[in-house]
Design an enzyme around this catalytic site. Structure first.
Site, short mmCIF file in Angstrom:
data_model
loop_
_atom_site.label_atom_id
_atom_site.label_comp_id
_atom_site.label_asym_id
_atom_site.label_seq_id
_atom_site.Cartn_x
_atom_site.Cartn_y
_atom_site.Cartn_z
N GLY A 232 0.75 -1.21 0.14
CA GLY A 232 0.01 0.01 -0.02
C GLY A 232 0.92 1.13 -0.02
N GLU A 233 0.25 2.46 -0.78
CA GLU A 233 1.11 3.38 -0.77
C GLU A 233 1.55 4.19 0.50
OE1 GLU A 233 2.65 4.68 -3.35
OE2 GLU A 233 2.15 2.82 -4.68
N HIS A 234 0.38 4.11 1.33
CA HIS A 234 0.37 5.03 2.68
C HIS A 234 1.02 4.10 3.96
CE1 HIS A 234 -1.47 7.96 0.23
NE2 HIS A 234 -2.40 7.29 -0.35
N ASP A 235 1.34 2.82 3.55
CA ASP A 235 2.02 2.27 4.53
C ASP A 235 3.29 2.48 4.95
OD1 ASP A 235 2.60 0.32 6.68
OD2 ASP A 235 1.90 -1.37 5.55
N PRO A 236 3.63 3.22 6.02
CA PRO A 236 4.99 3.46 6.37
C PRO A 236 5.92 2.44 6.93
CG PRO A 236 3.94 4.48 8.03
CD PRO A 236 2.84 3.77 7.15
#
Length: 333
Positions: A232-236
Site C-alpha cells: 500500500g502506498e500509505h503504509d510507512p
C-alpha cells in the site's frame, strides 16, 4: 556471541525486495557463514535474479561468495513472476547499478552439491524462493542429504495464502518441487505466511536506514520503503519478509514451531499448491476408516517474536560492515 562457530548457510533465492533484505542480513551476521547463493526464477526471471543477487552482495560489501544460476522455470508449471509486487527489475525499480561481480562458472545444482559436500560441518539450506533448484538437487544428488543440517524454507501457509486463497506464492509457483522437499529425509522448518507477514520495521527505523551513509544499510532502507500493491502506498512500515527466515537461523529462539504433518496439494483446481497442515489433536474419520495418507512431519512456524527479529535485523545490518568470515583463499569460484 556464545563462542560457537558460525552456521554454514546456503541461500537459494529469487532475489526480489525481501530476498535482498535476507542477503544483506546473512552477509553481515557474525553467526552465519554464507557459503553460496543460488538463483531461481520466481519474483523475476532467473537472469535478473542473478544480477540482483550480485548487486546486493556488492552493496553489502560481502566477500566473494559464489553465486549460481539455476532453473528458468518450475518443474511442470509455466514461469509466473511477481513484477506487480517487486517491480520490473524485481528490486523495486530502484535503478541500482549493474554488478561488477560475475556468477560462478557452474550451474546452481552443481554449486549446491559442491558446497554442501565440501563443508566440514552440516549445512543449513535457506530457500526463500520457489523450490525448483532444491528439488533438482535432492533428486539428482541425494547423497547431499548426509551433510544437510536442516532446510528452513520460506513458503507455505497454515491459514490464508497470497497467490490463491490457500496457496503461498513460492509453493504455488512449483508445487511438485515443494512436495519433493518434504520427502527429502532431512529436518525441515516451514517459515510460512503465518509468521512472514508479522515482522515489520517501524517507520523511524526505515527512515534512519534510508539516510545512512553506509551503502548496505542505505539499501536496506530503500528496499523497506518500497511500496507495491501488496503493502500500500500509505503504509510507512517495512516488512522484512524473507529476511525473517534467515533471522530464525541466526536466532532460533525467536520462532515458535510445532512438529506437524504437512503435504502439498498437487491436484488441479483452486487448492493446488496449498500446504495442508494437519493440526488435529486426534485422528479423524478418514483415518478411522483406513484412508491413511503419507504425510511428512515438518516444524511449522506458528508464532514469532517480531520485535526481537526487528531488533536483530537492525543491529546486524547497521553494523560497521560485513563480517568476512572466509579467508581470501577460500573466496574461490
Amino acid at each position: 556471541m556464545t563462542g560457537r562457530p558460525p552456521v554454514p548457510v546456503i541461500i537459494d533465492c529469487d532475489t526480489g525486495v525481501d530476498d535482498a533484505l535476507a542477503l544483506l542480513f546473512a552477509a553481515r551476521h557474525p553467526g552465519l557463514d554464507l557459503r553460496a547463493v543460488t538463483c531461481v526464477a520466481g519474483n523475476t526471471h532467473v537472469d535478473q535474479v542473478v544480477r540482483n543477487t550480485l548487486t546486493v552482495l556488492e552493496q553489502a560489501g560481502a566477500p566473494e561468495i559464489p553465486v549460481g544460476r539455476g532453473a528458468e522455470r518450475p518443474l511442470i508449471e509455466p514461469p509466473r513472476d511477481a513484477h506487480h509486487v517487486h517491480g520490473r527489475d524485481g528490486m523495486g525499480d530502484l535503478g541500482l547499478p549493474a554488478p561488477v561481480r560475475r556468477p560462478a562458472g557452474v550451474d546452481a545444482v552443481t554449486l549446491l552439491r559442491r558446497e554442501i559436500l565440501a563443508s566440514d560441518r552440516p549445512v543449513t539450506l535457506v530457500p526463500t524462493a520457489p523450490l525448483t533448484n532444491i528439488a533438482l538437487l535432492l533428486r539428482t544428488h541425494p547423497e547431499v542429504t548426509a551433510n544437510i543440517e536442516r532446510i528452513v524454507f520460506m513458503g507455505g501457509a497454515v491459514a490464508t495464502g497470497n497467490a490463491t486463497a490457500v496457496a503461498e506464492f513460492n509453493v504455488w509457483h512449483d508445487p511438485e518441487a515443494a512436495a519433493v522437499l518434504l520427502t527429502a529425509g532431512v529436518p525441515v522448518t516451514m517459515y510460512g505466511l503465518d509468521v512472514f507477514e508479522r515482522v515489520l520495521v517501524p517507520p523511524p527505523d526505515v527512515r534512519r536506514l534510508r539516510e545512512s551513509a553506509e551503502p548496505g544499510a542505505r539499501l536496506a532502507g530503500r528496499l523497506l520503503s518500497h511500496r507495491g500493491p501488496a503493502t500500500g502506498e500509505h503504509d510507512p512500515r517495512g516488512g522484512l519478509g524473507d529476511a525473517g527466515a534467515v533471522c530464525s537461523v541466526a536466532d532460533p529462539a525467536g520462532l515458535t514451531t510445532h512438529r506437524l504433518p504437512v503435504e502439498v496439494n498437487l491436484a488441479p483446481g483452486p487448492a493446488r499448491g496449498q500446504t495442508v497442515v494437519d493440526r488435529r489433536p486426534r485422528p479423524g474419520e478418514a483415518e478411522l476408516h483406513g484412508e491413511m495418507r503419507e504425510q511428512r512431519l515438518v516444524d511449522v512456524a506458528l508464532d514469532i517474536d517480531a520485535d526481537r527479529y526487528v531488533r536483530l535485523y537492525l543491529t546486524t545490518v547497521e553494523a560497521a560492515g560485513p563480517r568476512g568470515r572466509r579467508a581470501p583463499q577460500d573466496a574461490r569460484r
